[in-house]
Design a protein around this motif. Sequence first.
Motif, mmCIF file in Angstrom:
data_model
loop_
_atom_site.group_PDB
_atom_site.id
_atom_site.type_symbol
_atom_site.label_atom_id
_atom_site.label_comp_id
_atom_site.label_asym_id
_atom_site.label_seq_id
_atom_site.Cartn_x
_atom_site.Cartn_y
_atom_site.Cartn_z
ATOM 1 N N VAL A 37 1.056 -1.218 0.264
ATOM 2 C CA VAL A 37 -0.279 -0.008 0.386
ATOM 3 C C VAL A 37 0.753 1.501 0.023
ATOM 4 C CG1 VAL A 37 -1.814 -0.800 1.163
ATOM 5 C CG2 VAL A 37 -0.403 0.093 2.393
ATOM 6 N N THR A 38 0.162 2.582 -0.368
ATOM 7 C CA THR A 38 1.121 3.422 -0.850
ATOM 8 C C THR A 38 1.044 3.877 0.863
ATOM 9 O OG1 THR A 38 -0.872 5.171 -1.264
ATOM 10 C CG2 THR A 38 0.183 3.949 -3.132
ATOM 11 N N ALA A 39 2.518 5.145 0.979
ATOM 12 C CA ALA A 39 2.681 5.203 1.871
ATOM 13 C C ALA A 39 0.932 6.508 2.631
ATOM 14 C CB ALA A 39 3.394 6.111 2.471
ATOM 15 N N ALA A 40 0.133 6.908 1.594
ATOM 16 C CA ALA A 40 -0.878 8.203 1.758
ATOM 17 C C ALA A 40 -2.323 7.427 2.044
ATOM 18 C CB ALA A 40 -0.743 9.323 0.220
ATOM 19 N N ASP A 41 -2.140 5.489 1.685
ATOM 20 C CA ASP A 41 -2.726 5.133 1.842
ATOM 21 C C ASP A 41 -2.907 3.622 2.319
ATOM 22 O OD1 ASP A 41 -4.030 6.876 -0.567
ATOM 23 O OD2 ASP A 41 -3.345 5.040 -1.517
ATOM 24 N N ALA A 42 -1.888 4.018 3.408
ATOM 25 C CA ALA A 42 -1.987 2.717 4.192
ATOM 26 C C ALA A 42 -3.371 2.947 5.437
ATOM 27 C CB ALA A 42 -0.770 2.855 5.029
ATOM 28 N N ALA A 43 -2.598 3.913 5.934
ATOM 29 C CA ALA A 43 -4.126 4.074 7.098
ATOM 30 C C ALA A 43 -5.836 3.996 6.578
ATOM 31 C CB ALA A 43 -3.903 5.483 8.026
ATOM 32 N N ASP A 44 -6.120 4.561 6.084
ATOM 33 C CA ASP A 44 -7.183 4.389 5.115
ATOM 34 C C ASP A 44 -7.518 3.218 4.639
ATOM 35 O OD1 ASP A 44 -7.580 7.256 5.329
ATOM 36 O OD2 ASP A 44 -7.478 7.661 3.691
ATOM 37 N N ALA A 45 -6.445 2.186 4.648
ATOM 38 C CA ALA A 45 -6.771 0.774 3.561
ATOM 39 C C ALA A 45 -6.918 0.299 5.279
ATOM 40 C CB ALA A 45 -5.599 -0.085 3.421
ATOM 41 N N LEU A 55 1.623 -2.240 8.492
ATOM 42 C CA LEU A 55 2.705 -1.380 9.004
ATOM 43 C C LEU A 55 2.744 0.004 7.954
ATOM 44 C CD1 LEU A 55 5.523 -4.374 8.616
ATOM 45 C CD2 LEU A 55 4.402 -4.017 9.884
ATOM 46 N N LEU A 56 3.303 0.811 9.114
ATOM 47 C CA LEU A 56 3.174 1.940 8.280
ATOM 48 C C LEU A 56 3.808 2.772 8.960
ATOM 49 C CD1 LEU A 56 1.423 4.156 10.103
ATOM 50 C CD2 LEU A 56 -0.760 2.555 9.023
ATOM 51 N N ARG A 57 4.141 4.048 8.708
ATOM 52 C CA ARG A 57 5.147 5.554 8.515
ATOM 53 C C ARG A 57 4.276 6.210 9.846
ATOM 54 N NH1 ARG A 57 8.310 3.369 4.434
ATOM 55 N NH2 ARG A 57 10.329 2.693 4.225
ATOM 56 N N LEU A 58 4.967 6.577 10.668
ATOM 57 C CA LEU A 58 4.615 8.072 11.213
ATOM 58 C C LEU A 58 5.327 8.979 10.805
ATOM 59 C CD1 LEU A 58 4.074 6.924 15.307
ATOM 60 C CD2 LEU A 58 2.390 6.951 13.385
ATOM 61 N N LEU A 103 11.800 16.506 -3.276
ATOM 62 C CA LEU A 103 10.810 17.059 -1.857
ATOM 63 C C LEU A 103 9.141 16.215 -3.040
ATOM 64 C CD1 LEU A 103 9.990 16.884 1.006
ATOM 65 C CD2 LEU A 103 8.984 19.177 0.498
ATOM 66 N N PRO A 104 9.525 14.539 -3.021
ATOM 67 C CA PRO A 104 8.458 14.443 -3.719
ATOM 68 C C PRO A 104 7.264 14.232 -3.321
ATOM 69 C CG PRO A 104 10.067 12.755 -2.553
ATOM 70 C CD PRO A 104 10.644 13.815 -2.197
ATOM 71 N N LEU A 105 6.295 14.152 -3.656
ATOM 72 C CA LEU A 105 5.007 14.261 -3.618
ATOM 73 C C LEU A 105 4.576 13.664 -2.589
ATOM 74 C CD1 LEU A 105 2.783 15.816 -6.463
ATOM 75 C CD2 LEU A 105 3.810 16.941 -5.060
ATOM 76 N N ASP A 106 5.082 11.942 -2.126
ATOM 77 C CA ASP A 106 4.873 11.384 -1.334
ATOM 78 C C ASP A 106 5.928 11.816 -0.324
ATOM 79 O OD1 ASP A 106 6.708 10.449 -3.069
ATOM 80 O OD2 ASP A 106 5.896 7.948 -3.493
ATOM 81 N N ASP A 107 6.547 12.556 0.144
ATOM 82 C CA ASP A 107 7.591 12.475 0.422
ATOM 83 C C ASP A 107 7.336 11.573 2.037
ATOM 84 O OD1 ASP A 107 9.881 13.018 1.720
ATOM 85 O OD2 ASP A 107 8.880 14.775 2.945
ATOM 86 N N VAL A 108 8.203 10.900 2.726
ATOM 87 C CA VAL A 108 7.874 10.149 4.513
ATOM 88 C C VAL A 108 8.055 10.694 5.741
ATOM 89 C CG1 VAL A 108 6.236 8.254 3.181
ATOM 90 C CG2 VAL A 108 9.189 8.622 3.722
ATOM 91 N N ILE A 109 8.887 11.950 4.629
ATOM 92 C CA ILE A 109 9.742 12.368 6.072
ATOM 93 C C ILE A 109 9.625 13.586 6.313
ATOM 94 C CG2 ILE A 109 11.946 13.398 6.538
ATOM 95 C CD1 ILE A 109 13.539 11.075 5.936
ATOM 96 N N THR A 110 8.832 14.577 7.629
ATOM 97 C CA THR A 110 7.938 15.484 7.625
ATOM 98 C C THR A 110 8.596 16.526 8.892
ATOM 99 O OG1 THR A 110 6.581 15.062 8.786
ATOM 100 C CG2 THR A 110 5.720 15.613 6.361
ATOM 101 N N TRP A 111 9.646 17.114 9.044
ATOM 102 C CA TRP A 111 9.805 17.584 9.882
ATOM 103 C C TRP A 111 10.058 19.526 9.682
ATOM 104 C CZ3 TRP A 111 13.388 13.814 8.540
ATOM 105 C CH2 TRP A 111 14.348 14.366 8.023
#
Length: 237
Positions: A37-45, A55-58, A103-111
């Motif tokens: 699953v994509t990072a953006a869709d994991a929780a919704d799935a 398994l997803l990233r915070l 900085l891709p649109l599906d970037d999983v690192i935000t700070w």
Amino acid sequence: MTSHSLTLGYVPGGTPAKWARIWAERHPEVPLRLIPVTAADAADAVRAAIVDVALLRLPADTSGLAVIPLYEETTVAVVPTDHLLSAVDAITVGDLDGEPTLLPLDDVITWPDAPGTPVDYRPETTKDAIELVAAGMGALIVPQSLARLYHRKDLTYRPITDVPTCPVVLAFPQGPQPELVEEFIGIVRGRKASSSRGQAQPVVKRTAREKTLAKQAARAAAGKVARKPGRAGRGRR
């Protein structure tokens, strides 16, 4: 346990192989389906019951979900193999000052105050960004597992020692869980097979006659041992 399947979603770079192997050993009659699953869709799935657990990233929107921390991923910078930063084993935020970063649109690192200088163009995916790194457009900051997933011979990566790590968690709906989900949670938490829920074998109680016979057998065995001649029982010379 009912013999149907359990579905595990995992984001790119996720590593469910260890838990999948243990599951297959303990529950060969229940298939574990692995769905990327994509990072953006994991929780919704998970919320939509497309997958049972994920398994997803915070950071991620985990409203309505329970999460179990699994591990922390090292944050790295992906650069061409001939880049100046490839000459050292690890780097710091200061080493990225003025460095163009993608900085891709599906970037999983935000700070806040991310290192480097973001380029104007934002590629759609991390995989697309990797291609642009190879073309010399800039560095890419990602969890180490993504750097390994999209590895290329002309690229390398270096850990960034003074930035946040990337937490990976197991997510599932809040509230009471189905038996299969509880079993998987137990595996993730390191529960041994002998202590898994629902795996304990029922204790069979012996009848009074069986107990009596067992005692008689034990006494008979003890008598044979007592009558066995030892050194003291040998005849004198």
